[in-house]
Write an enzyme that holds these catalytic residues in place. Structure first.
Site, short mmCIF file in Angstrom:
data_model
loop_
_atom_site.label_atom_id
_atom_site.label_comp_id
_atom_site.label_asym_id
_atom_site.label_seq_id
_atom_site.Cartn_x
_atom_site.Cartn_y
_atom_site.Cartn_z
N ARG A 25 91.07 -100.69 -21.17
CA ARG A 25 90.71 -101.32 -20.49
C ARG A 25 89.62 -99.80 -19.29
NH1 ARG A 25 89.29 -101.41 -15.16
NH2 ARG A 25 90.93 -101.99 -14.47
N ASP A 26 91.41 -99.66 -18.30
CA ASP A 26 90.27 -99.29 -17.47
C ASP A 26 89.94 -97.72 -18.44
OD1 ASP A 26 89.88 -97.55 -15.18
OD2 ASP A 26 91.82 -98.52 -14.27
N HIS A 217 99.01 -98.80 -8.43
CA HIS A 217 97.81 -98.35 -9.79
C HIS A 217 96.55 -97.23 -9.61
CE1 HIS A 217 94.35 -99.31 -12.46
NE2 HIS A 217 93.32 -98.61 -11.45
N HIS A 219 95.03 -93.27 -9.87
CA HIS A 219 94.59 -92.47 -10.50
C HIS A 219 94.80 -91.54 -9.79
CE1 HIS A 219 91.12 -94.93 -12.94
NE2 HIS A 219 92.08 -96.06 -11.60
N CYS A 250 86.73 -94.61 -13.94
CA CYS A 250 86.35 -95.45 -12.73
C CYS A 250 84.44 -95.23 -12.92
CB CYS A 250 86.30 -96.06 -11.81
SG CYS A 250 85.13 -97.58 -11.14
N ASN A 259 93.74 -92.99 -14.80
CA ASN A 259 95.07 -93.16 -14.58
C ASN A 259 96.36 -92.05 -14.61
OD1 ASN A 259 93.63 -96.19 -14.79
ND2 ASN A 259 95.44 -96.51 -13.21
P1 HMG Z 1 75.28 -109.81 -10.04
O1 HMG Z 1 74.51 -109.34 -10.64
O2 HMG Z 1 76.09 -109.66 -9.00
O3 HMG Z 1 76.05 -111.02 -10.47
O4 HMG Z 1 77.19 -108.83 -10.89
P2 HMG Z 1 74.82 -112.21 -10.68
O5 HMG Z 1 75.95 -113.39 -11.11
O6 HMG Z 1 73.45 -112.21 -10.43
O7 HMG Z 1 74.46 -112.29 -12.72
C1 HMG Z 1 73.91 -111.25 -12.76
C2 HMG Z 1 73.68 -111.01 -15.24
O8 HMG Z 1 75.02 -110.78 -15.10
C3 HMG Z 1 73.20 -112.44 -14.86
O9 HMG Z 1 72.25 -112.06 -16.80
C4 HMG Z 1 74.79 -113.20 -15.77
O10 HMG Z 1 74.69 -113.81 -16.34
C5 HMG Z 1 75.75 -111.97 -15.69
P3 HMG Z 1 71.21 -112.18 -16.87
O11 HMG Z 1 70.68 -113.87 -16.52
O12 HMG Z 1 70.96 -111.33 -15.79
O13 HMG Z 1 70.96 -111.60 -18.49
N1 HMG Z 1 77.13 -112.49 -15.84
C6 HMG Z 1 78.27 -111.74 -16.80
N2 HMG Z 1 78.13 -111.80 -17.84
C7 HMG Z 1 79.05 -111.24 -18.46
N3 HMG Z 1 80.33 -111.83 -18.00
C8 HMG Z 1 80.15 -112.09 -16.46
C9 HMG Z 1 79.35 -112.07 -15.82
N4 HMG Z 1 79.32 -112.33 -14.51
C10 HMG Z 1 78.11 -112.32 -14.28
N5 HMG Z 1 81.12 -112.79 -16.00
C11 HMG Z 1 79.46 -109.20 -11.73
C12 HMG Z 1 78.20 -109.24 -10.34
C13 HMG Z 1 80.30 -109.01 -10.97
C14 HMG Z 1 79.01 -109.70 -12.90
C15 HMG Z 1 78.90 -107.33 -11.91
O14 HMG Z 1 78.60 -106.28 -10.43
C16 HMG Z 1 79.50 -107.02 -12.93
O15 HMG Z 1 79.78 -106.73 -13.45
N6 HMG Z 1 80.57 -106.34 -11.88
C17 HMG Z 1 81.27 -104.94 -13.38
C18 HMG Z 1 81.81 -104.15 -12.67
C19 HMG Z 1 83.17 -103.50 -13.09
O16 HMG Z 1 83.89 -103.66 -14.18
N7 HMG Z 1 83.39 -102.49 -12.42
C20 HMG Z 1 85.02 -101.09 -13.50
C21 HMG Z 1 86.13 -102.59 -12.81
S1 HMG Z 1 87.39 -102.67 -11.53
C22 HMG Z 1 88.10 -100.82 -11.75
O17 HMG Z 1 87.93 -100.32 -12.59
C23 HMG Z 1 88.61 -100.37 -10.26
C24 HMG Z 1 90.46 -100.81 -11.46
O18 HMG Z 1 90.50 -100.21 -11.90
C25 HMG Z 1 91.26 -101.25 -10.18
C26 HMG Z 1 91.03 -98.75 -9.19
O19 HMG Z 1 90.79 -98.67 -9.93
O20 HMG Z 1 90.63 -98.96 -8.07
C27 HMG Z 1 90.04 -102.19 -11.55
MG MG Z 2 91.37 -98.01 -11.96
#
Ligand code: HMG
Ligand code: MG
Length: 318
Positions: A25-26, A217, A219, A250, A259
């Site tokens: 995933r990450d 966690h 990186h 990320c 990581n």
């Molecule tokens: P948004 O635009 O504010 O959400 O995004 P919304 O509710 O307004 O929806 C917008 C569109 O997204 C809609 O579709 C929804 O259906 C769709 P449209 O009508 O435009 O076609 N939607 C989704 N589709 C699939 N699955 C869902 C979903 N939710 C809404 N769950 C949202 C808010 C959170 C969805 C968006 O900002 C997002 O997807 N962000 C993901 C960010 C991400 O994945 N980042 C990487 C992971 S985190 C990370 O790596 C850090 C970590 O490793 C720890 C670290 O190292 O720090 C964990």
């Molecule tokens: Mg991470």
């Protein structure tokens, strides 16, 4: 020459560590080239056979935000599950939670940040709003009998706002504790933490959540991850995330690398005499597999050294 394990553990370190593999995933979420679902599945299956008991396998986020993770359902439905291994998925909201349920996730991961700026960039809402979004996810996870994990991004620094206060980290950990999380990860998203600060942050987190539920966690952008893991072990943290072959970064933290590599983490832990239940050679094989599929050398120093040794390309006797 590879050092034999220490005859006894340095005082106070945990005797056993849980390694949470986050490469599928990450690691892969940051790949620009599309990695076919069949490769993701093969990778997860190889990691499962290595003895890893926790594998972050998918992310049910918006495919517009992270296209690489759009095939999470297919991936989770196609893996050969090892009994006793937890296959987790990221779920930022109820839509993600429902998708994770349909795909058969054993554990769902809500992910917030200790930095307001990062919260907005990563999940498009404030820290307070994110907690509101996570509430129904947490309740639904509990009702469905799923494990609930939470990640606190930018606990040691933020790519947008810079410094992040320890109080901000403690506050988010407390919010996640109130939601009933089983495990909370302290994430150094951009790898800027150093050992002393990491201990302060872990101590603060432990004042808001039980120490044996905390995870690190890290990186490895600045090469501090192993030092930070040792520092965390010293304060009693016994769960760490890592990414096979050091995959990743990320998408919302430019320049951040993957990581800490799982191979490097295992080498450190096994060298200290800490049990993990994971076979390093199998993880090295998995790292070679995914690096080959991506067409580049892996980023694990230990992985590369052991592969070179196997191939007799270097004299490792010195
Ligand atoms: P948004 O635009 O504010 O959400 O995004 P919304 O509710 O307004 O929806 C917008 C569109 O997204 C809609 O579709 C929804 O259906 C769709 P449209 O009508 O435009 O076609 N939607 C989704 N589709 C699939 N699955 C869902 C979903 N939710 C809404 N769950 C949202 C808010 C959170 C969805 C968006 O900002 C997002 O997807 N962000 C993901 C960010 C991400 O994945 N980042 C990487 C992971 S985190 C990370 O790596 C850090 C970590 O490793 C720890 C670290 O190292 O720090 C964990
Ligand atoms: Mg991470």
């Amino acid at each position: 020459m590879q050092r034999p394990p220490s005859p006894r553990l340095p005082e106070g370190l945990p005797t056993r560590v849980k390694v949470v593999e986050v490469g599928p995933r990450d690691g892969l979420q940051n790949e620009r080239q599309y990695v076919p679902a069949s490769i993701k599945v093969d990778l997860i299956n190889r990691l499962g056979r290595s003895g890893l008991t926790a594998i972050e396998s998918a992310s049910f986020v918006s495919p517009k935000w992270v296209p690489q993770m759009a095939d999470g359902h297919e991936v989770m439905q196609s893996i050969n599950r090892v009994r006793g291994t937890t296959y987790s998925a990221l779920t930022p909201n109820m839509k993600g939670f429902e998708a994770a349920m349909r795909a058969g996730a054993d554990e769902v991961v809500i992910f917030g940040a200790a930095s307001e700026a990062f919260s907005h960039r990563n999940i498009n809402c404030s820290i307070a709003e994110s907690t509101q979004r996570f509430e129904p996810v947490a309740s639904a996870a509990k009702a469905a009998g799923l494990r609930l994990r939470a990640s606190v991004s930018c606990a040691l620094g933020c790519p947008y706002q810079g410094e992040v206060s320890i109080d901000a980290v403690r506050d988010v950990v407390a919010r996640f504790a109130d939601l009933g999380c089983d495990e909370i990860d302290i994430a150094d998203t951009i790898g800027v933490g150093t050992a002393g600060r990491v201990q302060e942050v872990m101590d603060a987190a432990a004042s808001a959540f039980r120490l044996d539920g905390l995870a690190g966690h890290f990186h490895d952008t600045y090469g501090q991850a192993l030092a930070n893991i040792l520092a965390s072990l010293e304060v009693g943290v016994s769960t760490f995330h890592s990414s096979v072959a050091g995959l990743g970064g990320c998408p919302y933290a430019a320049g951040a690398t993957g990581n800490v590599a799982t191979e490097d983490l295992l080498f450190l832990l096994h060298g200290l005499g800490i049990e993990t239940g994971v076979n390093l050679d199998d993880v090295v094989d998995a790292g070679a597999f995914i690096s080959g599929a991506l067409g580049r050398q892996g980023a694990s120093r230990v992985g590369n050294a052991l592969l070179a040794k196997r191939a007799n390309l270097c004299d490792n006797t010195g």
